[in-house]
Motif scaffolding. Structure first.
Motif, PDB file in Angstrom:
ATOM      1  N   ASN A 368     -88.417 111.586 -10.199  1.00 22.97           N
ATOM      2  CA  ASN A 368     -89.320 111.262 -11.377  1.00 22.97           C
ATOM      3  C   ASN A 368     -90.152 112.598 -11.600  1.00 22.97           C
ATOM      4  N   PRO A 396     -78.577  99.206  -7.662  1.00 26.09           N
ATOM      5  CA  PRO A 396     -78.806  97.927  -8.582  1.00 26.09           C
ATOM      6  C   PRO A 396     -79.739  98.763  -9.942  1.00 26.09           C
ATOM      7  N   VAL A 401     -85.034 101.085  -4.707  1.00 25.42           N
ATOM      8  CA  VAL A 401     -86.350 100.605  -4.476  1.00 25.42           C
ATOM      9  C   VAL A 401     -86.705 100.909  -3.198  1.00 25.42           C
ATOM     10  N   SER A 404     -87.036 105.273  -3.780  1.00 26.62           N
ATOM     11  CA  SER A 404     -87.908 105.849  -4.995  1.00 26.62           C
ATOM     12  C   SER A 404     -87.257 106.870  -5.757  1.00 26.62           C
ATOM     13  N   HIS A 411     -72.812  99.221 -13.294  1.00 27.62           N
ATOM     14  CA  HIS A 411     -72.323  99.489 -14.747  1.00 27.62           C
ATOM     15  C   HIS A 411     -72.044 100.655 -15.155  1.00 27.62           C
TER      16      HIS A 411
ATOM     17  N   ALA B  18     -85.470  94.770  -6.278  1.00 33.14           N
ATOM     18  CA  ALA B  18     -84.316  95.498  -6.870  1.00 33.14           C
ATOM     19  C   ALA B  18     -83.775  95.040  -8.307  1.00 33.14           C
ATOM     20  N   ARG B  19     -83.242  95.882  -8.859  1.00 30.23           N
ATOM     21  CA  ARG B  19     -82.809  95.287 -10.159  1.00 30.23           C
ATOM     22  C   ARG B  19     -81.616  94.601 -10.155  1.00 30.23           C
ATOM     23  N   LEU B  22     -78.873  92.097 -13.304  1.00 29.55           N
ATOM     24  CA  LEU B  22     -79.239  92.308 -14.657  1.00 29.55           C
ATOM     25  C   LEU B  22     -78.164  91.475 -15.861  1.00 29.55           C
ATOM     26  N   ILE B  29     -75.566  97.497 -19.257  1.00 25.03           N
ATOM     27  CA  ILE B  29     -76.689  96.721 -19.016  1.00 25.03           C
ATOM     28  C   ILE B  29     -77.205  96.413 -20.231  1.00 25.03           C
ATOM     29  N   LEU B  37     -86.459 100.006 -17.895  1.00 27.51           N
ATOM     30  CA  LEU B  37     -86.380 101.029 -17.092  1.00 27.51           C
ATOM     31  C   LEU B  37     -86.899 102.142 -17.662  1.00 27.51           C
ATOM     32  N   HIS B  41     -89.703 104.687 -16.524  1.00 24.09           N
ATOM     33  CA  HIS B  41     -89.730 106.036 -16.150  1.00 24.09           C
ATOM     34  C   HIS B  41     -90.652 106.923 -17.003  1.00 24.09           C
ATOM     35  N   ALA B  44     -94.100 106.891 -15.299  1.00 26.43           N
ATOM     36  CA  ALA B  44     -93.922 107.867 -13.925  1.00 26.43           C
ATOM     37  C   ALA B  44     -93.892 109.343 -14.440  1.00 26.43           C
ATOM     38  N   GLY B 174     -92.967 106.431  -8.382  1.00 23.22           N
ATOM     39  CA  GLY B 174     -91.798 105.747  -8.401  1.00 23.22           C
ATOM     40  C   GLY B 174     -91.632 104.956  -9.682  1.00 23.22           C
ATOM     41  N   LEU B 175     -90.511 104.271  -9.754  1.00 19.24           N
ATOM     42  CA  LEU B 175     -90.463 103.338 -10.957  1.00 19.24           C
ATOM     43  C   LEU B 175     -91.419 102.269 -11.053  1.00 19.24           C
TER      44      LEU B 175
END
Lengths: 458, 251
Positions: A368, A396, A401, A404, A411, B18-19, B22, B29, B37, B41, B44, B174-175
């Motif tokens: 980030n 995922p 997670v 980070s 997908h 965790a995602r 979805l 997605i 997301l 972001h 962040a 982080g996200l």
């Protein structure tokens, strides 16, 4: 040996080979941080001109990290295959670049050439290549490896399923594992980065992966990405170890910072091969690399980060790995500042690794604090697929997670399959069909019950 | 329709944030999740680029403001070496202030990679630490540091002549969390200290360690460090669960 060149009425002087290599590299923040980047764009082009006129044979006479004190240099020099080198031994770096792009350089001639190349030659030629050159030559090269399925075949794209969890909760990991499998990912490896180095907990994860693999008769391999010495311990304790993981770098000191040496890697390689767990192949090593790792530990010897990265590939190729992954955007903006630098580095790493005979994959990823986003990652994943990358990492929803940072999503792998007509490893593709997870080439809208009695959440 | 029937992934989401599962459209997605997301972001990114505003630290005028050699956020991100050294005026300022000591410890509110984390977590933490140490430690005025890496504290601490520096510094966002704070304590600070010579308490934010818990651990480590005369890997955090301090709420 000092090299001088005049360009646009100005004289540029380069002290030695590593000075030329560093100055010829595309601009990146890590080389600026190290104080070795070209001072301006004209000096960069001048360095490329010098590099283009340098004979390839020169690379066999000038070590950029001292031979006497560095086992990676000794490995590179001592294992050089003069016979394989012969077809190009008369060329300069510039001529080599043009030859790589010629029709004469085809899949088979490139494969034969590999043992005759040193990492420094490969890094050098890549610095004279544009992004499209890295893609089009990359595409000509093929490196096939196998364990329980076959990676690197034409028109195939593997994927690593990365079901990380911040506390290594086995049910959390299983839930993410199920998610990835139902999205058709994981043929390259079911690979988990553990949050802790605890041997017992790591072994529990390996047992669980192995149990799920056997229950569903999956032609895949699993890997716990822990230190190689931990994996050796787990093998001794009888854990079901498919692949041995290790991060590697391009100098003896940098590897020492990772707590490894060529000797330790050889020991682990031997131990994993003796388990004889592969069904269609015997490639048991999984290496990760990334530009900037040597600089970050102060062990780069004044060499630019891209050349140091390629030296790590010389370490990898000793062990005939199943997978080599450049974790390109993970290191952060001090080394690769923005999307442009990350994309370039990803293409360089794939090209250089393949040319040295490695089954290259990539973690198309970012942190980030880097100046980049998902759009840049979309660009890189498509360029790498066009370049014939062996496999890509996916997590995922693109959000790891535990570590980070953001990688690709499962997908995205589906998108690449549709856009480029690439498919997973043949054994894994057959498994997806057998489990009715796909309908033709399309993935079904699978729900958790599509793999009944999966242990997740039990 | 029950929640369960609507979302077959419901039971599995209990085990991980965790995602997973979805919603999909074709290969892709679903748009709502893509935008979710992007929103995370964006938060962040904002945290990384935000400049630390001392007014938000609620310390009035009683603080010392210093800067590293990194001139802006962009240079700070690219040049960690510059973020570890003070600029000229800051060195002069600290030299001028030092005779007002001696002090045992200085707390530094440092932006690091998330000024937002410092603005949110540092004020209650600072208050709690000052209250807990008031009778036994001489505490220097708060230092507010801009474009600061952890090691900048070594130079700050050395110039002030303190026995220990505590960096309250924003972590890389982080996200899911963009306002997480870390505490790094370094005994006998001087330029050139290694990371192995520090102790760290990380993950201080609304859904992680509370500021009260952070303060408790910090005070335990400070007390141990004073007894031993060092910080670092040899000093293990064996603090028990907190009982000493009143709960401090994160704003």
């Amino acid at each position: 040996m000092v090299h001088r060149i005049s360009l646009v009425g100005e004289t540029f002087v380069f002290q030695d080979l590593k000075h030329i290599l560093a100055s010829a590299s595309l601009l990146r923040s890590g080389d600026e941080l190290a104080g070795i980047a070209a001072r301006d764009p004209v000096e960069r082009v001048a360095a490329r001109e010098v590099l283009a006129n340098l004979p390839l044979r020169h690379f066999l006479t000038e070590a950029i990290v001292p031979y006497e004190t560095d086992e990676v240099t000794r490995l590179i020099m001592d294992s050089h295959d003069e016979a394989a080198f012969t077809p190009i031994s008369h060329m300069t770096v510039g001529q080599f670049r043009d030859w790589l792009l010629s029709y004469a350089a085809d899949t088979s001639s490139l494969e034969k050439l590999s043992p005759g190349l040193t990492p420094e030659m490969v890094a050098a030629v890549s610095k004279l290549m544009r992004n499209q050159d890295l893609v089009s030559v990359g595409r000509k090269m093929r490196v096939v490896s196998a364990f329980r399925n076959t990676q690197g075949l034409p028109a195939r794209l593997g994927s690593r399923l990365q079901p990380n969890h911040p506390t290594d909760d086995p049910d959390g990991i299983s839930a993410a594992l199920l998610d990835g499998l139902l999205l058709g990912a994981g043929d390259a490896v079911l690979g988990i980065n553990p949050a802790s180095d605890h041997i017992g907990r790591g072994m529990d994860i390996l047992w669980r992966f192995d149990d799920i693999r056997q229950r569903f008769d999956m032609p895949v391999q699993s890997c716990l990405l822990t230190h190689v010495t931990n994996t050796i311990t787990m093998i001794e304790k009888g854990a079901p170890v498919d692949l041995v993981f290790q991060s590697i770098a391009g100098s003896e000191q940098a590897n020492s910072g990772f707590g490894i040496s060529l000797g330790i890697l050889s020991e682990a390689w031997q131990a994993a091969r003796e388990l004889n767990r592969g069904t269609v192949g015997t490639n048991v090593m999984y290496f990760e690399t990334g530009q900037g790792s040597a600089l970050s530990s102060g062990t780069h010897h004044g060499v630019d980060q891209q050349t140091m990265e390629v030296r790590a590939y010389a370490v990898a190729r000793v062990y005939s790995p199943l997978l080599v992954n450049t974790v390109v955007g993970f290191i952060g903006p001090e080394y690769l500042y923005d999307g442009k630098q990350i994309i370039r580095a990803g293409l360089e790493d794939h090209f250089c690794g393949k040319l040295l005979g490695l089954p290259m994959g990539c973690d198309v990823c970012y942190t980030n604090h880097a100046e980049t986003d998902q759009d840049d990652m979309d660009t890189l994943m498509m360029l790498l697929t066009a370049a014939g990358v062996n496999f890509l990492i996916a997590v995922p929803g693109g959000d790891d997670v535990m570590l980070s940072y953001q990688s690709l999503s499962y997908h995205d792998i589906l998108t690449l399959r549709s856009v480029f007509g690439v498919r997973p490893a043949p054994e894994f593709e057959a498994w997806l069909e057998r489990m009715a997870l796909v309908d033709g080439t399309r993935l079904r809208m699978n729900q958790p019950y599509a793999l009944p009695n999966f242990r997740a959440g039990s | 329709m029950s929640q369960l029937a609507q979302d077959p992934w419901g039971p599995l989401r209990r085990y991980t944030h965790a995602r997973i599962g979805l919603p999909r459209t074709g290969d892709s997605i679903a748009g709502s999740e893509v935008r979710a997301l992007q929103a995370a972001h964006a938060c962040a990114r904002r945290a990384v680029h935000a400049c630390l505003d001392p007014a938000k630290l609620a310390v009035g005028d009683s603080f010392i403001e210093v800067r590293s050699q990194a001139k802006d956020r962009s240079e700070f991100v690219r040049r960690p070496d510059l973020g570890r050294r003070l600029d000229g005026p800051s060195i002069a300022l600290l030299k001028q202030i030092a005779p007002a000591g001696p002090w045992d410890v200085v707390l530094v509110a440092a932006d690091g990679l998330s000024a937002v984390a410092v603005e949110r977590q540092a004020p209650p933490l600072q208050n709690a630490v000052r209250a807990a140490l008031a009778h036994t430690w001489r505490i220097a005025p708060l230092v507010v540091a801009h474009n600061a890496r952890v090691a900048l504290g070594d130079e700050i601490g050395a110039l002030l002549g303190v026995r220990c520096v505590v960096m309250m510094i924003g972590e890389r966002p982080g996200l899911s969390v963009s306002d997480s704070l870390s505490l790094y304590m370094t005994w006998n600070p001087h330029v050139g200290r290694q990371d192995s010579e520090r102790n760290c308490i990380s993950n201080i934010h609304a859904r992680g360690l509370s500021t009260g818990e952070g303060c408790h651990k910090l005070c335990w480590l400070l007390k141990s460090a004073r007894k031993l005369g060092y910080t670092g890997v040899a000093l293990k955090d064996e603090s028990t669960n907190m009982t000493l301090l009143p709960e401090t709420k994160t704003p």
